[in-house]
Design a protein around this motif. Structure first.
Motif, PDB file in Angstrom:
ATOM      1  N   ARG A 191      34.504 -24.715 -70.523  1.00  0.00           N
ATOM      2  CA  ARG A 191      36.110 -24.983 -70.520  1.00  0.00           C
ATOM      3  C   ARG A 191      36.054 -26.427 -70.580  1.00  0.00           C
ATOM      4  NH1 ARG A 191      37.390 -20.069 -66.411  1.00  0.00           N
ATOM      5  NH2 ARG A 191      36.673 -21.592 -64.878  1.00  0.00           N
ATOM      6  N   LEU A 192      36.795 -26.980 -71.843  1.00  0.00           N
ATOM      7  CA  LEU A 192      37.023 -28.368 -71.928  1.00  0.00           C
ATOM      8  C   LEU A 192      38.116 -29.093 -70.957  1.00  0.00           C
ATOM      9  CD1 LEU A 192      36.239 -28.750 -75.697  1.00  0.00           C
ATOM     10  CD2 LEU A 192      34.705 -28.923 -73.737  1.00  0.00           C
ATOM     11  N   CYS A 193      37.936 -30.351 -70.691  1.00  0.00           N
ATOM     12  CA  CYS A 193      38.944 -31.026 -70.079  1.00  0.00           C
ATOM     13  C   CYS A 193      40.453 -31.043 -70.803  1.00  0.00           C
ATOM     14  CB  CYS A 193      38.628 -32.356 -69.536  1.00  0.00           C
ATOM     15  SG  CYS A 193      39.559 -33.415 -68.726  1.00  0.00           S
ATOM     16  N   GLY A 194      41.390 -30.426 -70.403  1.00  0.00           N
ATOM     17  CA  GLY A 194      42.636 -30.643 -71.163  1.00  0.00           C
ATOM     18  C   GLY A 194      42.891 -29.714 -72.127  1.00  0.00           C
ATOM     19  N   GLU A 195      42.105 -28.769 -72.074  1.00  0.00           N
ATOM     20  CA  GLU A 195      42.213 -27.706 -73.212  1.00  0.00           C
ATOM     21  C   GLU A 195      43.358 -26.875 -72.686  1.00  0.00           C
ATOM     22  OE1 GLU A 195      38.407 -25.314 -73.640  1.00  0.00           O
ATOM     23  OE2 GLU A 195      39.346 -23.824 -72.053  1.00  0.00           O
ATOM     24  N   ASP A 196      43.806 -26.574 -71.708  1.00  0.00           N
ATOM     25  CA  ASP A 196      44.998 -25.682 -71.239  1.00  0.00           C
ATOM     26  C   ASP A 196      46.069 -26.746 -71.198  1.00  0.00           C
ATOM     27  OD1 ASP A 196      46.600 -23.935 -70.268  1.00  0.00           O
ATOM     28  OD2 ASP A 196      45.561 -23.765 -68.431  1.00  0.00           O
ATOM     29  N   ILE A 197      45.943 -27.827 -70.458  1.00  0.00           N
ATOM     30  CA  ILE A 197      47.215 -28.806 -70.438  1.00  0.00           C
ATOM     31  C   ILE A 197      46.753 -30.046 -70.464  1.00  0.00           C
ATOM     32  CG2 ILE A 197      49.097 -29.767 -68.900  1.00  0.00           C
ATOM     33  CD1 ILE A 197      49.186 -26.796 -67.707  1.00  0.00           C
ATOM     34  N   LYS A 198      47.393 -30.922 -71.371  1.00  0.00           N
ATOM     35  CA  LYS A 198      46.944 -32.195 -71.488  1.00  0.00           C
ATOM     36  C   LYS A 198      47.932 -33.114 -70.440  1.00  0.00           C
ATOM     37  CE  LYS A 198      44.687 -31.994 -75.906  1.00  0.00           C
ATOM     38  NZ  LYS A 198      43.547 -31.935 -75.223  1.00  0.00           N
ATOM     39  N   SER A 199      47.510 -34.289 -70.084  1.00  0.00           N
ATOM     40  CA  SER A 199      48.212 -35.294 -69.080  1.00  0.00           C
ATOM     41  C   SER A 199      49.503 -35.640 -70.044  1.00  0.00           C
ATOM     42  CB  SER A 199      47.370 -36.203 -68.707  1.00  0.00           C
ATOM     43  OG  SER A 199      48.079 -37.251 -67.838  1.00  0.00           O
ATOM     44  N   LEU A 232      53.818 -25.383 -62.001  1.00  0.00           N
ATOM     45  CA  LEU A 232      53.966 -26.460 -61.286  1.00  0.00           C
ATOM     46  C   LEU A 232      52.612 -26.580 -60.213  1.00  0.00           C
ATOM     47  CD1 LEU A 232      57.789 -25.719 -60.839  1.00  0.00           C
ATOM     48  CD2 LEU A 232      56.797 -27.849 -61.969  1.00  0.00           C
ATOM     49  N   ALA A 233      52.438 -25.437 -59.742  1.00  0.00           N
ATOM     50  CA  ALA A 233      51.136 -25.636 -58.465  1.00  0.00           C
ATOM     51  C   ALA A 233      50.025 -26.194 -59.159  1.00  0.00           C
ATOM     52  CB  ALA A 233      51.175 -24.394 -57.921  1.00  0.00           C
ATOM     53  N   SER A 234      49.896 -25.931 -60.503  1.00  0.00           N
ATOM     54  CA  SER A 234      48.485 -26.446 -61.191  1.00  0.00           C
ATOM     55  C   SER A 234      48.529 -28.041 -60.983  1.00  0.00           C
ATOM     56  CB  SER A 234      48.352 -25.858 -62.318  1.00  0.00           C
ATOM     57  OG  SER A 234      49.364 -26.586 -63.493  1.00  0.00           O
ATOM     58  N   GLN A 235      49.812 -28.714 -60.879  1.00  0.00           N
ATOM     59  CA  GLN A 235      50.024 -30.134 -61.099  1.00  0.00           C
ATOM     60  C   GLN A 235      50.038 -30.693 -59.627  1.00  0.00           C
ATOM     61  OE1 GLN A 235      49.598 -31.689 -64.214  1.00  0.00           O
ATOM     62  NE2 GLN A 235      48.667 -29.723 -64.780  1.00  0.00           N
ATOM     63  N   GLY A 236      50.052 -29.846 -58.622  1.00  0.00           N
ATOM     64  CA  GLY A 236      50.266 -30.493 -57.380  1.00  0.00           C
ATOM     65  C   GLY A 236      51.743 -30.816 -56.834  1.00  0.00           C
ATOM     66  N   ARG A 237      52.640 -30.161 -57.662  1.00  0.00           N
ATOM     67  CA  ARG A 237      53.889 -30.443 -57.382  1.00  0.00           C
ATOM     68  C   ARG A 237      54.455 -29.708 -56.044  1.00  0.00           C
ATOM     69  NH1 ARG A 237      57.472 -33.240 -61.155  1.00  0.00           N
ATOM     70  NH2 ARG A 237      58.940 -32.958 -59.337  1.00  0.00           N
ATOM     71  N   ASN A 262      45.334 -33.401 -66.685  1.00  0.00           N
ATOM     72  CA  ASN A 262      44.558 -32.685 -67.608  1.00  0.00           C
ATOM     73  C   ASN A 262      44.241 -31.527 -66.599  1.00  0.00           C
ATOM     74  OD1 ASN A 262      44.582 -34.116 -69.838  1.00  0.00           O
ATOM     75  ND2 ASN A 262      42.529 -35.211 -69.061  1.00  0.00           N
ATOM     76  N   LEU A 263      44.553 -30.223 -67.325  1.00  0.00           N
ATOM     77  CA  LEU A 263      44.074 -28.918 -66.752  1.00  0.00           C
ATOM     78  C   LEU A 263      43.165 -28.260 -67.924  1.00  0.00           C
ATOM     79  CD1 LEU A 263      44.188 -27.258 -64.227  1.00  0.00           C
ATOM     80  CD2 LEU A 263      45.993 -26.010 -65.463  1.00  0.00           C
ATOM     81  N   PRO A 264      42.036 -27.870 -67.495  1.00  0.00           N
ATOM     82  CA  PRO A 264      41.134 -28.371 -66.264  1.00  0.00           C
ATOM     83  C   PRO A 264      40.964 -29.837 -66.411  1.00  0.00           C
ATOM     84  CG  PRO A 264      39.909 -26.688 -67.700  1.00  0.00           C
ATOM     85  CD  PRO A 264      41.118 -27.030 -68.766  1.00  0.00           C
ATOM     86  N   PRO A 265      40.861 -30.169 -65.149  1.00  0.00           N
ATOM     87  CA  PRO A 265      40.537 -31.737 -64.763  1.00  0.00           C
ATOM     88  C   PRO A 265      39.371 -32.258 -65.309  1.00  0.00           C
ATOM     89  CG  PRO A 265      40.494 -30.692 -62.717  1.00  0.00           C
ATOM     90  CD  PRO A 265      41.062 -29.706 -63.848  1.00  0.00           C
ATOM     91  N   PHE A 266      38.363 -31.275 -65.581  1.00  0.00           N
ATOM     92  CA  PHE A 266      36.969 -31.676 -66.037  1.00  0.00           C
ATOM     93  C   PHE A 266      36.575 -30.549 -66.758  1.00  0.00           C
ATOM     94  CE2 PHE A 266      37.170 -30.142 -61.463  1.00  0.00           C
ATOM     95  CZ  PHE A 266      36.374 -29.167 -61.614  1.00  0.00           C
ATOM     96  N   ALA A 272      66.492 -29.299 -62.533  1.00  0.00           N
ATOM     97  CA  ALA A 272      67.432 -30.429 -62.737  1.00  0.00           C
ATOM     98  C   ALA A 272      66.716 -31.579 -63.274  1.00  0.00           C
ATOM     99  CB  ALA A 272      68.401 -30.639 -61.476  1.00  0.00           C
ATOM    100  N   GLU A 273      65.625 -31.490 -63.527  1.00  0.00           N
ATOM    101  CA  GLU A 273      64.641 -32.477 -63.839  1.00  0.00           C
ATOM    102  C   GLU A 273      63.551 -32.124 -65.118  1.00  0.00           C
ATOM    103  OE1 GLU A 273      61.862 -34.277 -61.146  1.00  0.00           O
ATOM    104  OE2 GLU A 273      61.955 -32.388 -60.077  1.00  0.00           O
ATOM    105  N   GLU A 274      63.068 -33.073 -65.842  1.00  0.00           N
ATOM    106  CA  GLU A 274      61.937 -32.773 -66.925  1.00  0.00           C
ATOM    107  C   GLU A 274      60.794 -32.943 -66.069  1.00  0.00           C
ATOM    108  OE1 GLU A 274      61.442 -34.059 -71.322  1.00  0.00           O
ATOM    109  OE2 GLU A 274      60.613 -35.498 -69.975  1.00  0.00           O
ATOM    110  N   ILE A 275      59.720 -32.051 -66.236  1.00  0.00           N
ATOM    111  CA  ILE A 275      58.636 -31.832 -65.654  1.00  0.00           C
ATOM    112  C   ILE A 275      57.669 -32.180 -66.416  1.00  0.00           C
ATOM    113  CG2 ILE A 275      56.738 -30.749 -64.239  1.00  0.00           C
ATOM    114  CD1 ILE A 275      59.404 -31.134 -62.549  1.00  0.00           C
ATOM    115  N   ARG A 276      56.716 -33.346 -66.155  1.00  0.00           N
ATOM    116  CA  ARG A 276      55.636 -33.627 -67.183  1.00  0.00           C
ATOM    117  C   ARG A 276      54.262 -33.350 -66.490  1.00  0.00           C
ATOM    118  NH1 ARG A 276      56.151 -36.386 -71.927  1.00  0.00           N
ATOM    119  NH2 ARG A 276      58.367 -36.971 -72.467  1.00  0.00           N
ATOM    120  N   ALA A 277      53.197 -33.142 -67.336  1.00  0.00           N
ATOM    121  CA  ALA A 277      51.952 -32.974 -66.431  1.00  0.00           C
ATOM    122  C   ALA A 277      51.349 -34.382 -65.966  1.00  0.00           C
ATOM    123  CB  ALA A 277      50.865 -32.260 -67.526  1.00  0.00           C
ATOM    124  N   SER A 278      50.832 -34.244 -64.722  1.00  0.00           N
ATOM    125  CA  SER A 278      50.449 -35.422 -64.051  1.00  0.00           C
ATOM    126  C   SER A 278      49.036 -35.633 -64.435  1.00  0.00           C
ATOM    127  CB  SER A 278      50.682 -35.572 -62.724  1.00  0.00           C
ATOM    128  OG  SER A 278      50.019 -34.213 -62.033  1.00  0.00           O
TER     129      SER A 278
END
Length: 405
Positions: free
Chosen positions: A129-137, A156-161, A43-47, A35-41
């Protein structure tokens, strides 16, 4: 009022509206509608990190012997800087040190007493593996109206939700009517039948993600049906079967009328299932299906599933057909749009031969059905048909033409 299939579905989508929301822990969210839009909090990887167990190196040291005096493990917070003439042993997932230009896998080096000999062909950025190559903030991960599947939980778990906002599951109340019906756990007399419709509706509504209550089986009297309706009015949708034709003891329509049921349609130009009825009592929708088991089940697939999809908040709220070909020739008696069960094997659709509205055996061996136009009298082998699955959900954000012509 008799309506076409298209008109019936229009009434359904005009009157079946979203209900309330709730917040759930991630572990309990599977199968709910977001019931909400989820945005990345973040980068993944974070480093920047190592994709291999190996050595962090500089490209200019290709082919040389280098000294190794340190190891970085995954989870280490190392601030060491890599310099020419040295390599740092590193594990998969570990943050690469400052100055690292490539990772050389362990199996590609030659071990020495105080270090390793590097291969000649080092490539900048290899195995990093570069910072944010999978998911960008700030990237949109999931949209409102998406159903949560297991791999969405991963995301969602990857973003700590820890919690997400979802739509409450549609609350469905089910009962049947008829003195001749007994539940499967009761004894039957020679003139009685087991009630197969209610268990079918219950199971199918659960498969479609609903919270379901079984109210019971009412006898053929207004008083008993009134009591069952009263018990069901706190639900989003009441589904009944039987008592919607023109028999002397068919009281269901009259009983719902006593509660001020606003009827949107009470006949559909379809076979089997013409007396299907849809209405509303205040905030509770009502779907009365025929008593014949096959007619009830097929019309549930078309109309009850559409109501449930609309109530659920699913962005893909329209039933969508799958286009395939006929496995054999099939003759149809025209004149009214017809629901035909059958089996889809991934390559073609084979209609069930010689079925009637009161049967139940076609349901167990069929996994789909087609809706055939009233003007069609022959489906030819290898001809195109539009099947609708009864074993898995195949839905769309847009309305589709469901009719095979």
């Amino acid at each position: 009022m008799a309506v076409t299939i298209e008109e019936a579905l229009k009434y359904i989508y005009q009157n079946a509206t979203l209900k309330s929301l709730k917040i759930l822990p991630l572990e309990q969210a599977l199968g709910y509608i977001l019931a909400e839009e989820i945005r990345a909090s973040h980068n993944l990887p974070p480093f920047d990190n190592s994709a291999m167990d190996g050595y962090a190196v500089k490209v200019e040291d290709a082919g040389r012997e280098v000294t190794v005096n340190h190891t970085i493990f995954a989870g280490d917070n190392s601030n060491e800087e890599l310099k020419s003439g040295f390599a740092i042993k590193i594990m998969t997932g570990a943050k690469i040190p400052l100055g690292c230009e490539a990772i050389v896998p362990i199996e590609e080096v030659t071990a020495l007493d105080n270090g390793v000999k590097l291969p000649d062909n080092l490539k900048r950025g290899k195995h990093i593996r570069l910072c944010g190559e999978d998911i960008k903030s700030e990237t949109t991960l999931l949209n409102r109206g998406q159903k949560i599947y297991a791999h969405h939980i991963t995301l969602l778990a990857s973003q700590g939700r820890s919690h997400i906002k979802v739509y409450k599951k549609p609350k469905i109340a089910i009962f049947a009517s008829g003195n001749e019906l007994k539940m499967h756990y009761e004894s039957v007399e020679s003139y009685q039948l087991y009630n197969t419709n209610t268990p079918t509706f219950f199971a199918r509504a659960q498969e479609l993600g609903c919270d379901v209550d079984f109210i019971g089986t009412a006898g053929d009297s207004l008083e008993e049906i009134h009591e069952h309706i009263k018990s069901a009015l706190n639900s989003d949708l009441i589904i009944t079967s039987g008592g919607v034709s023109v028999g002397d003891a068919d009281f269901t329509k009259e009983a719902f009328g006593a509660f001020g049921c606003d009827v949107f349609f009470d006949h559909v130009e379809i076979k089997p299932g013409k007396p299907t009825t849809f209405g509303r009592i205040k905030d509770t929708l009502v779907l009365n299906l025929p008593g014949n088991p096959l007619a009830a089940a097929l019309n549930f697939e078309l109309f009850a599933q559409s109501i449930i999809l609309a109530l659920s908040g699913d962005e893909a709220k329209y039933i969508a057909p799958i286009e395939t070909k006929m496995a054999n020739n099939y003759v149809i008696k025209g004149g009214r749009r017809t629901l035909i069960p059958g089996f889809f094997d991934g390559a073609s659709f084979a209609p069930y031969e010689n079925f009637s509205p009161g049967m139940i055996s076609p349901l167990a061996v069929s996994n789909s059905y087609i809706i055939v136009d009233e003007n069609c009298e022959l489906l030819k082998k290898d001809g195109s048909v539009k099947i609708i699955s009864t074993r898995f959900s195949f839905n769309s954000k847009e309305k589709s033409d469901l009719i095979t012509r």
